[in-house]
Structures are given as C-alpha cells and as structure tokens.
Design an enzyme around this catalytic site. Sequence first.
Site, mmCIF file in Angstrom:
data_model
loop_
_atom_site.group_PDB
_atom_site.id
_atom_site.type_symbol
_atom_site.label_atom_id
_atom_site.label_comp_id
_atom_site.label_asym_id
_atom_site.label_seq_id
_atom_site.Cartn_x
_atom_site.Cartn_y
_atom_site.Cartn_z
ATOM 1 C CD GLU A 35 -1.717 -2.348 1.716
ATOM 2 O OE1 GLU A 35 -0.512 -2.551 2.025
ATOM 3 O OE2 GLU A 35 -2.612 -3.193 1.871
ATOM 4 C CG PHE A 67 -9.295 -9.319 12.279
ATOM 5 C CD1 PHE A 67 -8.010 -9.735 12.625
ATOM 6 C CD2 PHE A 67 -9.681 -9.399 10.948
ATOM 7 C CE1 PHE A 67 -7.139 -10.220 11.671
ATOM 8 C CE2 PHE A 67 -8.815 -9.892 9.979
ATOM 9 C CZ PHE A 67 -7.543 -10.308 10.349
ATOM 10 C CD GLN A 68 -7.103 -7.230 8.422
ATOM 11 O OE1 GLN A 68 -8.025 -6.957 7.672
ATOM 12 N NE2 GLN A 68 -5.986 -7.798 8.016
ATOM 13 C CE LYS A 102 -17.049 -5.939 4.800
ATOM 14 N NZ LYS A 102 -16.526 -7.285 5.101
ATOM 15 C CG MET A 156 23.118 11.028 1.976
ATOM 16 S SD MET A 156 24.356 12.069 1.212
ATOM 17 C CE MET A 156 23.389 12.869 -0.047
#
Lengths: 165, 560
Positions: B50, B112-113, B162, B473
């Site tokens: 993502e 959950f999530q 949702k 760097m």
Amino acid sequence: MMHGMLSILSLLVENRPGVLFKVTHMFRSRNFNITSISVGETSDSNFSRMTITTNGNEKQVNQIAKQLDKMIDVIKVEKLDEHSTIYRELILFKIKISSSEDNRKINDLARAYNGTIHAVRKNSIIVEMTATPEQINAFENLVKPFGILQTARTGMAALLRGNDV
Amino acid sequence: METMSGSAALMRSMEKDGVKQVFGLPGGANLPMYDELFKSNIRHILVRHEQSAAHMADGFGRVSRKPGVCFATSGPGATNILTGLATAQADSAPMVAVTGQVPVKMIGRDAFQESDIIGMSNPVVKYAFQPRKPEEMPLAVQRGFYIAETGRPGPVLIDVPKDVQENKAPMEFPEEFQMRGYHPWMDPDVTGIERAINMLLSSTKPIILAGGGTIISSAFAELQAIAEMLGIPVVTTFKGKGAFPETHPLSMGPIGMHGHAEANKIMIEADCVLAIGTRFSDRSVGTVEDFEKQLKIIHIDVDPAEIGKNQTASVAIVGDVRASLRIMLSLLGKKAKHEDTVWRKHAAEVKSYWRDNLKIHSGEMSAARILRKLREVLPKESIVTTEVGQHQMWASLFFDVIQPGTFFSSTGLGTMGWGFPAAIGAKVAKPDVPVVDIAGDGSFNMTENSLATSVLEDIPVIVFLVNNFTLGMVAQWQRTFYDRRMIGVDQKHCPDYVDLAKSYGAHGTRVQSLDELGSAIKEALSSNVTTVIDIPIDPEEDVLPFVAPGTPLKDMILPS
Ligand SMILES: Cc1ncc(C[n+]2csc(CCOP(=O)(O)OP(=O)(O)O)c2C)c(N)n1
C-alpha cells in the site's frame, strides 16, 4: 498567572468530535505549549469556543495563531489582549479548618473575594471562586496557612469586550 | 434523490470529480468498495504494497495537479499508507486516500484489523474524514477532493467503516457546498507587491529564490518574464529545482546542503531576495539566523502560516504565486530595468567559473558523467523522479531540468522508495512522455516490487539505477563525520537487478561505459516495457559540494 509571556487565544471551532484532539495535537507537533484550555459549546450548537492560554514570545504566538487559523475545523482565531478582555477561571478550594475561628476567617476572606462557601464540614470547607488568575492566586496565598487540602481549577474562559461577534 | 450504498456514492462522487484510476490493494474492510469499483468505469491499478499505492497517487497528483487516489483496507493496509501521506504532506502534493474501517459499532473495541487511522494520520494529512452514515459519503468525497487540490495542496484521508460502505441511503450530490473554516486563497495585496518591486529595484544585488510553490502553481512563464525583465539571477530550492529552465543564462541552480557551488556563492552575496513559494527549509538555507541577517527578504506564499515561520520577511505577500507574479509583472511594466548590471555579470562569471572548475570524480562512470549523459539523451519534456540519497543530490547537481515542472523528488520528508512508484503514477498522468526514476540501489530495494505493477498494468518507466552497492549517503556521512566507522550501509547482499527486472517481466541491462549507457537509455526510450538500467559506480564517490547540517551556506565544503 497572567504575568510574563502568557497569551490568550480565543477560537471558534466546529462542534465536532475530534476537533479538540486536533487543536491540542497541533500544539504538540509544532513544539508549542498549552498552559490552560477550556472548551464549551456556544449558544449556537454548531460551534464551540476554546480559550487557550499559552506562553511564548510574540513571534511564536503569531505563528501558533496562523497554524490554528489554517485548520479547517477552526472558524476564527483571536489573540486577546488582557486589557480589552474579560477573562475568568473557576477554582474550588477544599480548605482545612481546625476551629470555628478558622471557619469565620475563611468566610470573611471568601466574601472579600466574591467566593461562595459550600460543603461546610467539621474539618473542611469548600470555597468556590470565579475570578481572574491573579485574584485566585492572591486568595490562595491568603488561605494557604490554614492548609489547602485539594484544589480543582478550570482553564480560562475569555471574551473580548465590545460589540463584535 | 437516488438511493444507493455508501460505496456506490463514493464511486459516483469520484467519477464526478474526474477520477479515472485508483491505485490500491483490497482487503476485508474495503471489499464493498472494490465491488463497486468492479462495476464502475474507474481503472484499478493493483500494487504490491500500500505504501507504493500512496506514492503512485502522489506522483500522479504532482504531475497532473489533480489528486491521485489510493485505496487501502483497514488496519495494516491503512498504516502502510501513512508514509505516503506524510510524504505528500511534506511536499504539498494533492492526494486522496480512501481506507476501509471496521463497522461503526465495532470502532473502539480493538476489532480485527482495526486501527485508529484518523488519530494516527492527523499530523500528516491536510484533513481527514470518517463518515459515520452512508448519506455523509458524497459530501465527504467532494470536500475531500476540494481540500486536497486547492490552496496549498495536500493529502486527504477518507476512512470509511464497512457498514457505511454497504448500507443504502438516499443520496444528494450537491454542486456547491460551504466550508466555513477553509479559505484556500487570499487575493495578493497589491501595495505589498508595489513595495516588493521598489525593494528589488533599489537593491544592487537582488536574487530570485524559487521554491516548490512556483512549480505547484505553474508560475513558470511569469517567473521567467520577471527574471528576464529585471535581469536577476535565479536560484531555486531543491524542491523548486526546474521551476526555471536550468539551461537559462540566469539560472544558478538549487541552493542548500547539496546546492550548486555557484548558487550558494551568489546567494550569500545577495542583498535582497525575492523568495517565491518556499518555506526556507533548513536544507535550503542552512542556519536560519545567518540567512536572514544578511539580506532583505520578500516572501510570496499561498500559505499565511509560512510567512515568518522560518525566516522573517521585510515584505510578505500572501497569495497564489502565479496570481502574485502576474500582478508584479503588470506593475513592473515600464519601470526601470536592471539588465546588464555589474551584479548580473558577476553572477554569470561565478557560474561559469564553477561549471568549469568544479572537480568531479575521475572515473568514466562517475555520477556527474552518467547524469550528464542521461540529460544529453533524454528528451527535454521527459519527467524525472528520484529516490533519496546521493543519486538524488547528484541529480540536483548534474541533471539540468530544461522544461520547467518536469522534475519531482521527495524533498520534504526524504522518503526512500518514493521515486519508482511515483514514476509509475507520473506515467499514468502523462502516458505520452518518457518517465525516468533516478534511483539508488538502497531506495529501489524498498519498493522494487512495484515492477509487477509497472509490467502487468503496462505502465512502462525507466529505472536509472545509480548502483554503488551501499546506502551511499549514509556511508558518505560515516566517512565524513564518523571517522569511517562504517555500519549498516553495505548493500552487498542485494539482488542482481538485471535478473530481478527480468523475473518481473521487465527489461534489465547493465552498463559499464558511457557509450553503453547512451545506447541503453535510447533503447529503453523506444521500448514499451519497463527497463532497469543497472549502472555500477564507485561506492566511495562523494556528493560535493556539501553544506554540513547546522552550518551556514558560506561554510560550504568543496571538492578538493
Ligand atoms: C525510508 C528511509 N529510510 C532511511 C532513510 C535514510 N537515508 C537517507 S539516504 C540513505 C541511503 C540511500 O541509499 P541509496 O538509495 O542506495 O542511494 P545512494 O545514497 O547510495 O545514492 C538513507 C538510508 C531515508 N531517507 N528514508
């Protein structure tokens, strides 16, 4: 305490969940400090008014005000100057009393400072006071010798004098 | 009023806003959205992480100046886009991220999530919405796009529970809406502009400093007209790189930590700066106190909060950069011109001196030479993105942007792994021009799985891999400031990038000489598949000049 570098900001904000979080979070993430804050719905329930006191020099306070003004949930930001502003805090003092003499003296002091007496018990008394921070501090110094058991103090509420809305 | 689900309203509103594609990856909490996406005409571009979806949306947004859109599911999907939001915020890129969330009644129960993405993202978004009822969707989306795109652009998050996606309600799609606390523009103050002009004309060593805001508002023609009319040398910030053609005689290039020697030299001699759309980042001006002490500052910015934040301006003009410069041009009209001043000649001499005498690494495949080669072969309208590290700063030094507004980099947050997905997003925005990501091996490692997206979705870009087998760097800082105590920088166990490209179905090629490099770039330009050009260079090559952190520009370290 109003001396030194304390500034008062008055914010008109959207009355929505999360707005207080965003405002206080802006102070944290921009490395500014809040010394006191009070929030309440205005007469129009779409809006809340936040009164925030902060320390910092003029440049910092200007920057804070601009960052606040930029926030989408903030409708209006005003920097209030002490002289043209009515500002008050509410404080409750629970004070120890060892004698009826103490009781009388505290009553007299409270009256002198426009305080209200509540919950008088054998060993303690609660004084409510709505005043400027200086007056509150002065009263606090006077009752300290009796023994202050607890205090609960709100943040400052402030409004500019005059006709503007 | 039509009755439809929250997800259907989301698609309808996005279509109304002209959204043609979204970059994303589905999960349980955004399946209703994906189901509506399936039915819509909006293209879905599947990513492998993502974070890359967010960077692609960001790249799309910077090039098209319309918000790019990314989709992620709740919890881990949402947290994966945080870096992308922060990157877009730091560079004022327009973007809309739409995340799934657990159903409203589950919020706050550690479902959950579930993650509090609204709370987590607060400091790195311009605004965030969490509609709690389906009928709130249209307005949230319309406002979201409006906020992302207007004023100082930025990322907006729309977090959709949702059940809000699923449930139906009668929907209204208002054409106009009010936002009491949002004032994206102010009309530039004309008297301020007049004062600015007088200050510029009365100074003997004026300079223009163009920042990223110049690019965001596309004020290229106006900037060039003012510079030419007054004969004032132009430096840019790194984010403003390419706001002014870097091949123009008045161009001195970017200032700052890795600015051009000529730009830093001339900047510290100037007595008055017209600073346009810049926040005076520490990377640009070195130590702030030294900077503002030495010269008068005229500051133009669309964001009032930028005025006085990092530097104190003598004249401040709040307003859109392009609108402000247009007013300035019209007022300048017949006023005296600077033209062939001693100062202008001096600037030209400083520039040619440093262009001729700056020492570069001796090898054939030095960073300077390979980047000049890229410039030589690449059409001027090509879009270039970069990753973060030495290669980025070599690009700053040795890759001249000819056509303004074609160079993009993560300059504010400095996000490794940004450039490649951003290049893919840029290519979606402008499919007809070549897009090149100037990459370091460490950075490319971070999002190289976007090769899958690039190949499968047929969005061909070129990865110009400046491969020094090290986190260069950081290695340079360890060599310079930590007495060569090298730790955590060795990238020896990296993949073979040619094989890696091939395994994704892309082209991969390795080049050992400038001639091979030239042909490889030409071949990549004519190919319609993503090409990774692996260019091994000396791991010990440093980026110089360099202004060490916490020091003023005048203490620039030059190559010896
Ligand atoms: C996500 C992220 N992690 C760490 C850093 C710190 N960092 C800055 S430059 C750099 C090295 C970059 O290496 P590479 O991409 O190989 O480029 P090079 O400097 O070698 O050209 C690192 C680790 C960063 N900018 N971004």
